[in-house]
Design a protein around this motif. Structure first.
Motif, short mmCIF file in Angstrom:
data_model
loop_
_atom_site.label_atom_id
_atom_site.label_comp_id
_atom_site.label_asym_id
_atom_site.label_seq_id
_atom_site.Cartn_x
_atom_site.Cartn_y
_atom_site.Cartn_z
N PHE A 108 -27.79 9.15 -43.33
CA PHE A 108 -28.48 9.07 -44.62
C PHE A 108 -29.99 9.22 -44.50
O PHE A 108 -30.62 9.73 -45.41
N CYS A 109 -30.58 8.75 -43.41
CA CYS A 109 -32.03 8.92 -43.29
C CYS A 109 -32.38 10.40 -43.19
O CYS A 109 -33.40 10.85 -43.73
N VAL A 110 -31.51 11.18 -42.55
CA VAL A 110 -31.73 12.62 -42.45
C VAL A 110 -31.43 13.31 -43.78
O VAL A 110 -32.22 14.11 -44.28
N THR A 133 -33.15 5.75 -48.56
CA THR A 133 -31.77 6.23 -48.74
C THR A 133 -30.85 5.55 -47.73
O THR A 133 -29.71 5.19 -48.05
N ALA A 134 -31.35 5.40 -46.51
CA ALA A 134 -30.52 4.85 -45.43
C ALA A 134 -30.30 3.36 -45.56
O ALA A 134 -29.21 2.87 -45.25
N ALA A 160 -34.74 -1.05 -40.12
CA ALA A 160 -35.53 0.00 -40.78
C ALA A 160 -36.14 0.96 -39.77
O ALA A 160 -36.33 2.15 -40.07
N VAL A 161 -36.45 0.48 -38.57
CA VAL A 161 -37.12 1.33 -37.57
C VAL A 161 -36.30 2.57 -37.22
O VAL A 161 -36.83 3.68 -37.20
N PRO A 162 -34.99 2.46 -36.93
CA PRO A 162 -34.21 3.68 -36.66
C PRO A 162 -34.21 4.66 -37.83
O PRO A 162 -34.27 5.87 -37.63
N ALA A 163 -34.14 4.12 -39.07
CA ALA A 163 -34.15 4.99 -40.24
C ALA A 163 -35.49 5.71 -40.37
O ALA A 163 -35.54 6.90 -40.68
#
Length: 212
Positions: A108-110, A133-134, A160-163
């Protein structure tokens, strides 16, 4: 202004993969909370669609695609029904919730960043919207299930950091003209891996020193 080059079909595939993964995480959490079939479906739907609806409203893609494409509503329903009947085979439900949540987060982040770019948003804004979004659906899921959202929980591994990382990679790829289905998949995979490593090794954001 930077424009993404992924075609609408790739965008929809990314969305549906993320929707299915998040729907599974929502439905599994509902099972763990002993919700009935209605609760399972509701939690699957809001987890899968919440972040995307927020993104679409912000970028002006109205009505949100979740309300114009039946597959966006049908996919979480399929996931919810599958979990309802086959969850006993999942020996450690919480482990699967976190696993599918990580997949949804990465995809979703992408997908969110790409759609924001396609609607003419600046790179810095696409990073924020990709992350929103993620994490949006997961936050709604946790609130409805009576839990502190992973985004805010002081003892939760980084969420949140990975997103933000995946979204930032997409923005950089778009700026350099190297955003393709393959590179976007790599960006999603990196976000998933970082989240899973955080879960595995207990990576957490630092807390403020001392107490009030």
């Amino acid at each position: 202004m930077v424009t993404a080059i992924l075609n609408p079909l790739v965008q929809e595939v990314l969305d549906l993969i993320g929707i299915f993964a998040f729907a599974l995480s929502g439905a599994l959490l509902a099972v763990r909370k002993r919700f009935d079939i209605v609760g399972i479906v509701v939690l699957a739907e809001v987890t899968a669609l919440g972040g995307g609806v927020f993104r679409d409203l912000v970028i002006g893609a109205v009505p949100p695609v979740a309300f114009t494409d039946l597959s966006y509503f049908g996919t979480p329903l399929i996931a919810a029904v599958a979990v309802f009947f086959w969850h006993p085979r999942l020996a450690r439900i919480r482990r699967f919730v976190l696993f599918f949540d990580a997949i949804g987060l990465g995809v979703f982040c992408v997908a969110g960043s790409v759609k924001a770019l396609n609607y003419g948003m600046e790179p810095w804004a696409t990073i924020a919207l990709g992350a929103a979004t993620a994490i949006g659906g997961g936050a709604i899921r946790d609130v409805l299930a009576g839990e502190i959202p992973a985004l805010l929980h002081p003892e939760s591994e980084i969420y949140a950091v990975p997103a933000l990382l995946g979204s930032a990679i997409v923005a950089l790829l778009a700026i350099t003209g190297t955003l393709t289905p393959i590179t976007s998949a790599i960006a999603a995979l990196l976000a998933v891996v970082v989240r899973l490593l955080a879960l595995r090794y207990g990576w957490r954001a630092p807390l403020a020193r001392g107490s009030l």
